[in-house]
Design a protein around this motif. Structure first.
Motif, PDB file in Angstrom:
ATOM      1  N   ASN A   8      89.019 -41.289 -96.836  1.00  0.00           N
ATOM      2  CA  ASN A   8      87.818 -42.034 -96.453  1.00  0.00           C
ATOM      3  C   ASN A   8      88.146 -43.019 -95.323  1.00  0.00           C
ATOM      4  O   ASN A   8      88.211 -44.220 -95.547  1.00  0.00           O
ATOM      5  CB  ASN A   8      87.254 -42.778 -97.673  1.00  0.00           C
ATOM      6  CG  ASN A   8      85.892 -43.392 -97.384  1.00  0.00           C
ATOM      7  OD1 ASN A   8      85.160 -42.916 -96.521  1.00  0.00           O
ATOM      8  ND2 ASN A   8      85.559 -44.451 -98.101  1.00  0.00           N
ATOM      9  N   SER A  10      87.761 -45.598 -92.402  1.00  0.00           N
ATOM     10  CA  SER A  10      86.700 -46.547 -92.080  1.00  0.00           C
ATOM     11  C   SER A  10      86.219 -46.338 -90.644  1.00  0.00           C
ATOM     12  O   SER A  10      86.969 -45.865 -89.785  1.00  0.00           O
ATOM     13  CB  SER A  10      87.213 -47.981 -92.244  1.00  0.00           C
ATOM     14  OG  SER A  10      88.233 -48.253 -91.291  1.00  0.00           O
ATOM     15  N   ARG A 342      92.001 -39.132 -89.208  1.00  0.00           N
ATOM     16  CA  ARG A 342      91.837 -38.593 -90.559  1.00  0.00           C
ATOM     17  C   ARG A 342      93.131 -38.673 -91.369  1.00  0.00           C
ATOM     18  O   ARG A 342      93.213 -38.109 -92.450  1.00  0.00           O
ATOM     19  CB  ARG A 342      91.356 -37.143 -90.475  1.00  0.00           C
ATOM     20  CG  ARG A 342      90.013 -37.011 -89.763  1.00  0.00           C
ATOM     21  CD  ARG A 342      89.587 -35.570 -89.604  1.00  0.00           C
ATOM     22  NE  ARG A 342      89.310 -34.939 -90.871  1.00  0.00           N
ATOM     23  CZ  ARG A 342      88.894 -33.678 -91.010  1.00  0.00           C
ATOM     24  NH1 ARG A 342      88.717 -32.941 -89.944  1.00  0.00           N
ATOM     25  NH2 ARG A 342      88.683 -33.160 -92.203  1.00  0.00           N
TER      26      ARG A 342
END
Length: 349
Positions: A8, A10, A342
């Motif tokens: 996840n 940001s 990523r």
């Protein structure tokens, strides 16, 4: 220290990563321009110059059209797990289908619609053969679709140099000009064929809704994320792959129709029909992370890079290959930033 996937990331991290890679790329390009004897700031300005006037924006839009059509289809195919590398050949097959309708069938109000049906159908059929080999025999679609590019290339060369060569063409390889009924309308004095641009936007939106808002899309996503789970759930993986591949080929065929019916108005040598759109669209689809709607952003970005590269060639008389290096570095920066954003570094004792 370990380099692992970030589940996840940001928005701030993504923005910082892209900014860092872009800064490094601009630095490398500055050194390249300086070595060639050109002011880096002047070169940067020319690279972005298409955004400064209507003619430049039209050139960006002209290059965006095939990237948008092909990229949307490839984003879907990649999400399902069908790695179609043959969009360049499917584009050429679409151009062949459009040329056949325009040159050898009676013209009328139905001509353009029939050109898209035949051209898109040929593109779907072309990739459908590779999809069938994948489903039936487990053949790698990466290899089969890549090889199909060369088959389509030499088919077009044969046609324009042989049976379809124009009657009054001497010294050049292309067909006769399409009749008026087989020509797509353009926006003003530009080479932007509006109907195909609208078709690309609608295709991106429709495929996104199909992928994320329908039961079929759910099955596609399950198959792409975990084929074993799809098999356990009883999903028909072969049919799903064939359908996704056919849709990507259909849109690539549409792109070929747009190039010959909206810009060239005849069938030409393959290198003149497509400026490598089938391969560049792979980047547009990859940067979109399997979301067809995001191709509405990535396709114009790549279109700007292509149009800006042409501005460098014309204004600075830079060699063709040097401009390719410029476009390649920018594309590598996007790919690198995408991969780095990523992932994350994790410190372990």
């Amino acid at each position: 220290m370990r380099w692992e996937l970030d589940p996840n990331p940001s928005p701030g991290k993504v923005a910082l990563t892209y900014g860092l890679f872009l800064a490094l790329t601009l630095l490398a390009l500055g050194v390249l321009f300086w070595a060639y004897g050109v002011s880096p700031l002047k070169a940067y300005g020319l690279l972005l110059s298409p955004l400064g006037d209507s003619l430049g924006l039209a050139e960006v839009a002209r290059r965006t059209i095939p990237l948008l059509l092909i990229g949307s289809g490839l984003a879907l195919a990649f999400r399902v797990g069908f790695f179609n590398i043959g969009a360049e050949g499917q584009l050429l097959m679409g151009a062949v289908g459009a040329a056949y309708v325009a040159l050898f069938l009676p013209s009328g109000p139905w001509t353009l619609v029939l050109m898209f049906l035949v051209g898109g159908g040929l593109g779907a059929f072309w990739v459908g053969m590779a999809a069938w080999l994948r489903v039936r025999f487990g053949a790698s679609e990466i290899l089969t679709t890549l090889m199909q590019n060369y088959l389509a290339y030499y088919l077009v060369v044969y046609l324009v140099a042989g049976p379809w060569k124009g009657q009054f063409v001497f010294g050049f390889l292309y067909t006769d000009r399409f009749p008026q009924e087989a020509q797509l309308p353009r926006l003003g004095d530009t080479l932007v064929h509006g109907p195909t641009l609208l078709l690309g936007v609608l295709a991106a939106v429709a495929l996104h809704l199909l992928l994320f808002r329908t039961p079929l899309g759910f099955e596609w996503r399950v198959l792409g994320e975990n084929p074993q789970v799809a098999r356990y759930l009883g999903l028909k993986g072969g049919q799903l792959l064939l359908l996704a591949g056919a849709l990507s080929g259909l849109l690539s065929g549409f792109a070929g129709v747009g190039e010959v019916a909206g810009i060239h108005l005849r069938l030409l040598e393959p290198a003149q029909i497509s400026l490598g759109y089938g391969f560049t669209a792979i980047l547009a689809a990859w940067l979109a992370r399997g979301r067809p709607l995001l191709v509405l952003l990535t396709a114009p970005l790549l279109g700007l890079i292509l149009a800006g590269g042409d501005a460098l060639k014309l204004s600075l008389s830079m060699p063709f290959r040097v401009v390719d290096v410029v476009a390649g570095l920018l594309l590598l920066a996007l790919i690198g930033a995408e991969a780095a954003s990523r992932h994350r570094l994790v410190w372990r004792r």
